[in-house]
Design a protein around this motif. Structure first.
Motif, PDB file in Angstrom:
ATOM      1  N   ALA A  56     -27.011  40.247  44.186  1.00 18.22           N
ATOM      2  CA  ALA A  56     -28.317  40.908  44.138  1.00 18.22           C
ATOM      3  C   ALA A  56     -29.144  40.401  42.969  1.00 18.22           C
ATOM      4  O   ALA A  56     -30.376  40.257  43.071  1.00 18.22           O
ATOM      5  CB  ALA A  56     -28.116  42.419  44.029  1.00 18.22           C
ATOM      6  N   LYS A  57     -28.507  40.111  41.848  1.00 15.98           N
ATOM      7  CA  LYS A  57     -29.226  39.582  40.686  1.00 15.98           C
ATOM      8  C   LYS A  57     -29.802  38.198  40.991  1.00 15.98           C
ATOM      9  O   LYS A  57     -30.925  37.878  40.585  1.00 15.98           O
ATOM     10  CB  LYS A  57     -28.281  39.509  39.489  1.00 15.98           C
ATOM     11  CG  LYS A  57     -28.952  39.135  38.184  1.00 15.98           C
ATOM     12  CD  LYS A  57     -27.927  38.903  37.091  1.00 15.98           C
ATOM     13  CE  LYS A  57     -27.054  40.134  36.869  1.00 15.98           C
ATOM     14  NZ  LYS A  57     -26.077  39.904  35.758  1.00 15.98           N
ATOM     15  N   LYS A  58     -29.040  37.365  41.723  1.00 14.20           N
ATOM     16  CA  LYS A  58     -29.518  36.030  42.048  1.00 14.20           C
ATOM     17  C   LYS A  58     -30.625  36.053  43.099  1.00 14.20           C
ATOM     18  O   LYS A  58     -31.576  35.272  43.033  1.00 14.20           O
ATOM     19  CB  LYS A  58     -28.349  35.159  42.544  1.00 14.20           C
ATOM     20  CG  LYS A  58     -27.427  34.664  41.443  1.00 14.20           C
ATOM     21  CD  LYS A  58     -26.382  33.735  42.003  1.00 14.20           C
ATOM     22  CE  LYS A  58     -25.568  33.090  40.881  1.00 14.20           C
ATOM     23  NZ  LYS A  58     -26.387  32.176  40.049  1.00 14.20           N
ATOM     24  N   LEU A  59     -30.504  36.937  44.107  1.00 13.42           N
ATOM     25  CA  LEU A  59     -31.458  36.955  45.212  1.00 13.42           C
ATOM     26  C   LEU A  59     -32.592  37.949  44.991  1.00 13.42           C
ATOM     27  O   LEU A  59     -33.578  37.934  45.737  1.00 13.42           O
ATOM     28  CB  LEU A  59     -30.732  37.268  46.522  1.00 13.42           C
ATOM     29  CG  LEU A  59     -29.609  36.303  46.915  1.00 13.42           C
ATOM     30  CD1 LEU A  59     -29.044  36.663  48.276  1.00 13.42           C
ATOM     31  CD2 LEU A  59     -30.109  34.865  46.911  1.00 13.42           C
ATOM     32  N   GLY A  60     -32.434  38.862  44.018  1.00 12.52           N
ATOM     33  CA  GLY A  60     -33.503  39.779  43.677  1.00 12.52           C
ATOM     34  C   GLY A  60     -33.756  40.880  44.688  1.00 12.52           C
ATOM     35  O   GLY A  60     -34.923  41.136  45.023  1.00 12.52           O
ATOM     36  N   PHE A  61     -32.724  41.518  45.184  1.00 11.59           N
ATOM     37  CA  PHE A  61     -32.924  42.653  46.086  1.00 11.59           C
ATOM     38  C   PHE A  61     -32.230  43.895  45.534  1.00 11.59           C
ATOM     39  O   PHE A  61     -31.312  43.812  44.725  1.00 11.59           O
ATOM     40  CB  PHE A  61     -32.402  42.335  47.504  1.00 11.59           C
ATOM     41  CG  PHE A  61     -30.916  42.077  47.585  1.00 11.59           C
ATOM     42  CD1 PHE A  61     -29.993  43.119  47.638  1.00 11.59           C
ATOM     43  CD2 PHE A  61     -30.434  40.776  47.626  1.00 11.59           C
ATOM     44  CE1 PHE A  61     -28.641  42.874  47.726  1.00 11.59           C
ATOM     45  CE2 PHE A  61     -29.070  40.523  47.710  1.00 11.59           C
ATOM     46  CZ  PHE A  61     -28.181  41.583  47.759  1.00 11.59           C
ATOM     47  N   LYS A  62     -32.703  45.051  45.995  1.00  8.51           N
ATOM     48  CA  LYS A  62     -32.087  46.322  45.644  1.00  8.51           C
ATOM     49  C   LYS A  62     -31.190  46.772  46.781  1.00  8.51           C
ATOM     50  O   LYS A  62     -31.382  46.365  47.936  1.00  8.51           O
ATOM     51  CB  LYS A  62     -33.166  47.372  45.364  1.00  8.51           C
ATOM     52  CG  LYS A  62     -34.064  47.033  44.174  1.00  8.51           C
ATOM     53  CD  LYS A  62     -35.113  48.118  43.964  1.00  8.51           C
ATOM     54  CE  LYS A  62     -36.009  47.777  42.771  1.00  8.51           C
ATOM     55  NZ  LYS A  62     -37.044  48.829  42.551  1.00  8.51           N
TER      56      LYS A  62
END
Length: 461
Positions: A56-62
């Motif tokens: 999630a940190k790499k792809l930027g989603f919640k």
């Protein structure tokens, strides 16, 4: 007019709300399985939870994580409908399934599966009490490695030969080759260093400085070598490490003393059920006949701890059990290598990015770090690691010291003979080189002649 203004204000508020609202959080389904997903109070933790956070940190989603409702991984019922986490992904109840989901052909047809983030295989665990110490006729050789024994043998032969050469060359051992009796034959030289190696000693001892230097260095070599041997041998005798009496699946299938089974209906169960391998078919038939399968991994580990039961499962779960319970041990053989993957609905645009993120985490070493973190062994034996055979490179300094001593002894013996040859050359008014050459030839020829004389005298007697 007021109504128009109010309508415009409402429209602006709605538009601003749409612009400021971020993307919806993804729904993630998972299942409780140590150490992939565990509960810590009201929160979830584990390998898969940390992995999800990194992706999630790499792809930027919640995201929001929930546990699967029916407590199953994902299999089809009799009507072909998917159950478990795979079923929630297929029905759109979850955007992703992040857990120890095995990548299979059947699942790949119904959902998108990422590249594996963890490789595992099928093995079995059983109680350490079922292990038995292996006995060997040559167990006394185990303290040293093969290279070490070869090095000791070469050192023995070279030192014996050097003692023999030094005793032949040095005038301190026998001044006149024609009249003096030479004590250090080749066989006697080897017997002498054998006595020193056993700390018993064997006479006569070298009289010259050159021979005594080699002898002293050999004694040091022998004492250090024996100390290392007995230390490692004692450690091996006291080691608590046991060897499993059943080492692989073939031996497990051929014996009837230890019962065995796996989780009923799981991927491991289906592997044995569908396999054409005679050994694996025999294992499946045994599990069906004895009804020895268990409903869960926890139950299989519990039965293995009680003894006389081998639990067959995926190495990821077995390694965790062995790390936590000291009375369990895992087989060294792993079969049916497989991988754990993340599942998403068919045609999901996220799967490509998730696969790339997993590969990046693998290349950066993050996956290896997470595995070492959550599979940390908290149950090391008192003695630490099993003792290993002593390698030759650990004592290379000792071998170099022996080589230096042998070389120094030979050099001093040659200097002693050269000194005597120089004195004789002055008396006889000859060149030193010719006297030295004649002296060397006489010393080695005299040994053969004396041996022939002794043989003829014995035959006459």
């Amino acid at each position: 007019m007021k109504a128009l203004i109010g309508l415009v204000v409402c429209a602006v508020a709605l538009l601003s709300g749409c612009c400021t609202a971020g993307p919806a959080a993804l729904s993630i389904t998972t299942i409780l399985q140590e150490p992939c997903t565990m509960t810590q109070g009201s929160e979830l933790e584990g390998y898969c939870i940390d992995l999800l956070a990194e992706i999630a940190k790499k792809l930027g989603f919640k995201y929001e994580v929930h546990l699967v409702k029916d407590g199953k991984y994902g299999r089809q019922d009799e009507s072909g409908n998917w159950l478990g986490m795979i079923g929630e992904v297929v029905r759109g109840e979850a955007d992703l399934a992040v857990a120890a989901l095995t990548l299979t052909a059947t699942r790949e047809l119904s959902v998108e599966m990422s590249t594996p983030f963890l490789q595992t295989g099928v093995g079995f665990i059983l109680s350490r009490d079922l292990g038995s110490e292996e006995s060997h006729f040559v167990s006394f050789l185990f303290p040293f490695s093969t290279e070490m024994w070869v090095g000791v043998l070469v050192a023995f032969l070279v030192t014996g030969l050097c003692i023999y050469l030094v005793a032949r060359i040095s005038p301190c051992e026998w001044a006149d080759p024609e009249t003096d009796e030479h004590s250090f034959t080749l066989l006697h030289s080897f017997w002498y260093i054998t006595g020193a190696l056993t700390l018993q000693g064997a006479g006569p001892h070298p009289k010259g400085l050159s021979g005594r230097i080699i002898s002293a260095i050999w004694w040091v070599f022998a004492v250090v070598l024996l100390a290392c041997y007995f230390s490692n041998f004692n450690t091996m005798l006291r080691s608590d490490t046991k060897h499993v009496s059943v080492k692989n699946f073939d031996e497990l299938a051929r014996q009837d003393v230890i019962d065995y089974g796996t989780v009923e209906g799981g991927t491991t169960f289906n592997f044995f059920k569908n396999s054409n391998n005679p050994t694996y078919r025999r294992i499946f038939q045994h599990m069906e006949r004895k009804k020895s399968c268990v409903p869960s991994v926890e139950e299989g580990i519990r039965r293995a701890q009680e003894g006389n039961y081998a639990f067959i499962g995926e190495a990821a779960s077995l390694d965790l059990a062995v790390a936590r319970y000291c009375n369990l041990i895992r087989s060294s053989e792993l079969i049916a290598m497989r991988g754990y993957s993340i599942a998403a609905p068919l045609g999901s645009p996220m799967m490509k990015n998730i696969t790339v993120a997993i590969l990046q985490l693998s290349e950066s070493g993050e996956l290896a770090y997470l595995q070492s973190k959550w599979w940390a062994n908290s149950c090391m034996p008192d003695g630490g690691q099993a003792p290993q055979a002593l390698q030759a490179h650990l004592l290379r300094g000792l071998f170099m010291l022996l080589a230096l001593g042998c070389g120094l002894g030979l050099l001093i013996a040659l200097l002693e003979l050269a000194s005597k040859a120089r004195d004789q050359a002055k008396d006889q008014k000859k060149s030193c080189c010719s006297v030295l050459s004649a002296e060397l030839s006489q010393r080695f020829r005299s040994g053969r002649a004396n041996a022939g004389t002794e043989t003829s005298e014995k035959s006459k007697a």
